[in-house]
Enzyme design. Structure first.
Site, PDB file in Angstrom:
ATOM      1  N   GLY A  92       0.823  -1.210   0.000  1.00  0.00           N
ATOM      2  CA  GLY A  92       0.000   0.000   0.000  1.00  0.00           C
ATOM      3  C   GLY A  92       0.851   1.250   0.000  1.00  0.00           C
ATOM      4  CG  HIS A 457       0.756  -4.460  -8.904  1.00  0.00           C
ATOM      5  ND1 HIS A 457       1.977  -3.846  -9.079  1.00  0.00           N
ATOM      6  CD2 HIS A 457       0.402  -4.235  -7.608  1.00  0.00           C
ATOM      7  CE1 HIS A 457       2.344  -3.266  -7.940  1.00  0.00           C
ATOM      8  NE2 HIS A 457       1.410  -3.484  -7.039  1.00  0.00           N
TER       9      HIS A 457
END
Length: 491
Positions: A92, A457
């Site tokens: 994140g 990803h």
């Protein structure tokens, strides 16, 4: 819920504790007894049986402020006593390893589109290892702190420190795993978390003179590694993949050099807007697969999170994050996972702290600011120095890259590896899965690099079977599989 014990009366403190005990999961001061209390039964929406045990709950990492990290541990399908222990960390920063790692990527329990029914992931990594998922730092997922300021003072340094404390205390609770071969894996901003935690473990073992945690190696995928090299490979990938025009590529290289990122200019901003328009309404984390129109605005392509995105299951589904939000907000699900209602978030989210930006803007904020936002205090521009230190420690270190990711692309990772100047041990070659090229690999002195063909990803979501082959090879210490050559005798 934010609670500061320093500013509360004794009566309020007692009341708070009573609420937790009354509403929360069972608690024991005996670690072995707590392990039994953490065991999870059948989950809501689980219409199948499993032949492995799994556990979830909290481990307090700071008694004074009341910081506690939430985990979900899944034993190996067969013979867990002989299998290694693998910790998985999403990035994140601010994204839940339960939301992505467990529910969309490498975990056994995945969520159907109704958001209420589970299905068994046939390519779960607990086929080959015991898997521990950790929501870190506090404020992420179900992890919490009783001191509100903790949520706004997170950063790389404290994340590593708290994760180390978590592991030491978790191994007291699950003492059968003390001394077990231990590995760490993760992706995206986990490119910071994983080597930083590995370094903390190595230094802790050196300081204590014993292997409290028997770390054998780590593996990261599509990992944020070095701001300069991550930037260097980005425009090149966009252009080579046909996502931007020749002219925009030239303008980006001319007007948006690395120094322009550190000190943004209006001319660079303008060409970035052009690039964003040329990229179009695609899923830039997986450029050849559909976007989730249910969660992405068609008009402005705003993203709900940065650098950790879940998009696929056994049959590709671009909206898996949406299903997770529905599932983990159900009170019966939280109860089954031993979430304490008094400290549970009012609304569980897959990622916390992210503002909504277009991909291009959000990426460059991450690469150039040194911090993600006001809620993240420290983020070094490179972790290559940690690689240099840990390569000499003898750890097994692998990096992998899905080759259809336009956020932290394969070109960026290759530039970072090149910067280490490692001698080649085995040259570039294709590797195979069921007779098909699964990707490419090169082995260096101290590091192995693997690409996964057609993956975005989040490699285990887009290419789950090759990802299982990847973890098998990594844990065994063997090279990625070569093509099996079958000899055909004349009939």
């Amino acid at each position: 819920m934010a609670y500061n014990p320093k500013g509360a009366s004794f009566l309020v403190q007692i009341l708070f504790i009573c609420i937790i005990f009354y509403l929360g999961s069972a608690f024991s001061t005996d670690p072995v007894a707590q392990q039994k209390l953490d065991r999870v039964g059948k989950l809501p929406g689980q219409n199948f049986n499993v032949n492995f045990a799994h556990y979830s709950g909290y481990v307090t990492v700071n008694e004074e402020s009341g910081r506690a990290l939430f985990y979900w541990f899944v034993e190996a399908v067969e013979d867990p006593d002989s299998k290694p222990l693998v910790l998985w960390l999403n990035g994140g920063p601010g994204c839940s390893s339960i939301a992505y790692g467990e529910a969309e990527e490498i975990g056994p329990f995945h969520i159907k589109p109704d958001g209420k029914t589970l299905y068994l992931n046939p390519y779960s990594w607990n086929q080959v290892a015991n898997i521990l998922f950790l929501d870190s730092p506090v404020g992420v997922g179900f992890s919490y702190s009783n001191t509100s300021s903790d949520i706004t003072t997170n950063g790389d340094k404290r994340t590593a420190e708290d994760s180390l404390k978590f592991l030491l205390k978790w191994l007291e609770r699950f003492s059968q795993f003390k001394g077990r071969d231990f590995y760490i894996s993760g992706e995206s901003y986990g490119g910071h978390y994983v080597p930083q935690l590995s370094k903390a473990i190595i230094r802790h073992n050196q300081a204590t003179g014993e292997k409290a945690i028997n770390l054998k190696g780590y593996m990261v995928g599509n990992a944020l590694t070095d701001d300069y090299h991550d930037y260097l490979g980005l425009f090149q990938f966009w252009w080579s993949a046909g996502l931007i025009s020749d002219d925009t590529y030239k303008q980006l290289n001319l007007l948006c050099d690395y120094e322009s990122f550190v000190h943004p200019s209006s001319s660079c901003d303008k060409v970035l807007e052009v690039a964003d328009n040329e990229l179009g309404n695609i899923d830039q984390y997986s450029i050849f697969t559909p976007s989730c129109t249910a969660s992405v605005s068609q008009s402005n392509r705003l993203l709900k999170r940065m650098h950790v995105v879940g998009h696929a299951s056994e049959k590709y589904d671009p909206c898996t994050e949406k299903h997770s939000v529905v599932y983990f907000n159900q009170p019966e699900v939280q109860k089954a996972l031993h979430v304490i209602p008094a400290v549970a978030p009012a609304k569980w989210e897959t990622c916390r702290w992210h503002q909504q930006y277009t991909l291009v803007i959000s990426l460059f904020l991450l690469l150039c600011s040194g911090v993600v936002n006001n809620n993240w205090l420290d983020s070094p521009r490179t972790v290559l120095d940690i690689y240099r230190e840990l390569i000499h420690s003898g750890l097994r270190i692998w990096m992998f890259s899905g080759d259809t990711d336009a956020v932290i692309p394969v070109t960026s990772t290759r530039y970072s590896i090149d910067a280490l100047n490692l001698p080649t041990v085995k040259p570039w070659r294709a590797w195979y899965d069921d007779g098909q090229v699964g990707g490419w690999t090169q082995e260096y002195a101290g590091l192995t690099f693997v690409t996964v063909r057609g993956a975005g990803h989040e490699v285990p979501l887009h290419r789950p079977k090759p990802a299982l082959t990847l973890i098998k090879s990594f844990l065994s210490g063997r090279s990625m599989p070569c093509l099996e050559r079958v000899s055909h005798s004349d009939s």
